[in-house]
Design a protein around this motif. Sequence first.
Motif, PDB file in Angstrom:
ATOM      1  N   LEU A 311       0.846  -1.193   0.000  1.00 41.59           N
ATOM      2  CA  LEU A 311       0.000   0.000   0.000  1.00 41.59           C
ATOM      3  C   LEU A 311       0.877   1.237   0.000  1.00 41.59           C
ATOM      4  O   LEU A 311       1.782   1.366   0.830  1.00 41.59           O
ATOM      5  N   HIS A 312       0.594   2.161  -0.917  1.00 44.00           N
ATOM      6  CA  HIS A 312       1.361   3.403  -1.011  1.00 44.00           C
ATOM      7  C   HIS A 312       0.482   4.576  -0.608  1.00 44.00           C
ATOM      8  O   HIS A 312      -0.742   4.554  -0.807  1.00 44.00           O
ATOM      9  N   LEU A 313       1.083   5.610  -0.062  1.00 42.01           N
ATOM     10  CA  LEU A 313       0.345   6.781   0.374  1.00 42.01           C
ATOM     11  C   LEU A 313      -0.460   7.404  -0.762  1.00 42.01           C
ATOM     12  O   LEU A 313      -1.573   7.908  -0.551  1.00 42.01           O
ATOM     13  N   THR A 314       0.072   7.349  -1.957  1.00 41.94           N
ATOM     14  CA  THR A 314      -0.654   7.930  -3.104  1.00 41.94           C
ATOM     15  C   THR A 314      -1.939   7.165  -3.395  1.00 41.94           C
ATOM     16  O   THR A 314      -2.891   7.744  -3.937  1.00 41.94           O
ATOM     17  N   ASP A 315      -2.003   5.883  -3.036  1.00 44.27           N
ATOM     18  CA  ASP A 315      -3.226   5.126  -3.209  1.00 44.27           C
ATOM     19  C   ASP A 315      -4.343   5.694  -2.336  1.00 44.27           C
ATOM     20  O   ASP A 315      -5.507   5.780  -2.741  1.00 44.27           O
ATOM     21  N   LEU A 316      -3.978   6.090  -1.115  1.00 44.02           N
ATOM     22  CA  LEU A 316      -4.946   6.689  -0.206  1.00 44.02           C
ATOM     23  C   LEU A 316      -5.376   8.060  -0.705  1.00 44.02           C
ATOM     24  O   LEU A 316      -6.538   8.435  -0.593  1.00 44.02           O
ATOM     25  N   LEU A 317      -4.441   8.785  -1.291  1.00 40.54           N
ATOM     26  CA  LEU A 317      -4.744  10.113  -1.814  1.00 40.54           C
ATOM     27  C   LEU A 317      -5.728  10.016  -2.988  1.00 40.54           C
ATOM     28  O   LEU A 317      -6.722  10.739  -3.039  1.00 40.54           O
ATOM     29  N   ARG A 318      -5.472   9.100  -3.906  1.00 42.47           N
ATOM     30  CA  ARG A 318      -6.352   8.951  -5.060  1.00 42.47           C
ATOM     31  C   ARG A 318      -7.748   8.479  -4.676  1.00 42.47           C
ATOM     32  O   ARG A 318      -8.728   8.833  -5.309  1.00 42.47           O
ATOM     33  N   SER A 319      -7.830   7.681  -3.628  1.00 40.76           N
ATOM     34  CA  SER A 319      -9.137   7.132  -3.225  1.00 40.76           C
ATOM     35  C   SER A 319      -9.993   8.144  -2.479  1.00 40.76           C
ATOM     36  O   SER A 319     -11.181   7.936  -2.291  1.00 40.76           O
ATOM     37  N   GLY A 320      -9.400   9.258  -2.050  1.00 40.08           N
ATOM     38  CA  GLY A 320     -10.159  10.253  -1.314  1.00 40.08           C
ATOM     39  C   GLY A 320     -10.161  10.030   0.177  1.00 40.08           C
ATOM     40  O   GLY A 320     -10.847  10.744   0.924  1.00 40.08           O
ATOM     41  N   VAL A 321      -9.399   9.051   0.687  1.00 42.69           N
ATOM     42  CA  VAL A 321      -9.337   8.811   2.124  1.00 42.69           C
ATOM     43  C   VAL A 321      -8.662   9.969   2.824  1.00 42.69           C
ATOM     44  O   VAL A 321      -9.005  10.342   3.946  1.00 42.69           O
TER      45      VAL A 321
END
Length: 322
Positions: A311-321
């Motif tokens: 899991l990468h921080l950018t994944d959380l950013l793109r998902s809107g979390v």
Amino acid sequence: MIEQSAKQTIRIELEETARLLDRIDDAFEAAVQCILSCRGRVIVTGMGKSGHIGRKIAASLASTGTPSFFMHPAEAFHGDLGMVTEQDVVLTISNSGESSEVVNILPIIKRIGATIIAMCGRRDSSLGRHADHFIDIGVEREAGPYGLAPTCSTTATLVMGDAITVSLIEARQFTAQDFALYHPGGALGRRLLLTVANLMHQDEENPIVSETRTAKEALFTMTEKGLGAVSVVDEKGCFVGLVTDGMIRRSLEGGNAFLDQPIADIMTREPLTIPAGEMAATALHVMEKHEPRPVTVLPVLDAAHHPIGMLHLTDLLRSGVI
């Protein structure tokens, strides 16, 4: 002049709203209990400004675990009463209690067998007399200079509607997770419904190398997958450590001889990891609160300690979390 008028309006509405505290009594509790025991829906109705407030109350109830919708009283008189059943509760709103469109449908609602809760300013009004339960929203004055435009009365109705809604939330033990189920498109829904498994890179996108591989080979894998890190596994495929691009850069300060050494020589053996079933919001918290500095990647491990994702921080950013 404008400033004085605005402040006076707020003062008057605050005073009138404060009077509602004395209306939270046995009658209010009985009305809320009636809604709690309702086997059907809560149907909110009201005319004019009361109707606008009623729509908001119906929406709040529906989004917090109480099935509810708004029914326009004029449309009800021309067929929409067919939506009402004897198992329903009809929350009728009228400050005067004499709105003709509302009063006209009361006998029919009674005949259907639905329960009537009146949100009204007068107990002795037509609406008050027909109601099975009465919630007093009466005000002594409106905020306008002539007392004509609904101001305090609509505010009092809205506040009392919120009091009903929140009382039901707590009585039903409605949780944030429950709320998220009804708001999957909102920020809270994304924070509470998305799990690590929904966002992690897995299968071919998951960077993994054996601990017997060299740092150079780990760097190639890291570059290919583009996540800035690689999970290191032993001969059984179990996770034993993590290498990040930051570790590689720091090692290069002492020369490049380490690139031909086993990756186990530079890896972190006890990095932060996370299970796939954790909430994405939890992963974000873990990343942000890590000491001495936040991290940007988390290896995702299964129960057997195998790295099944990254899991990468950018994944959380793109998902809107975030």
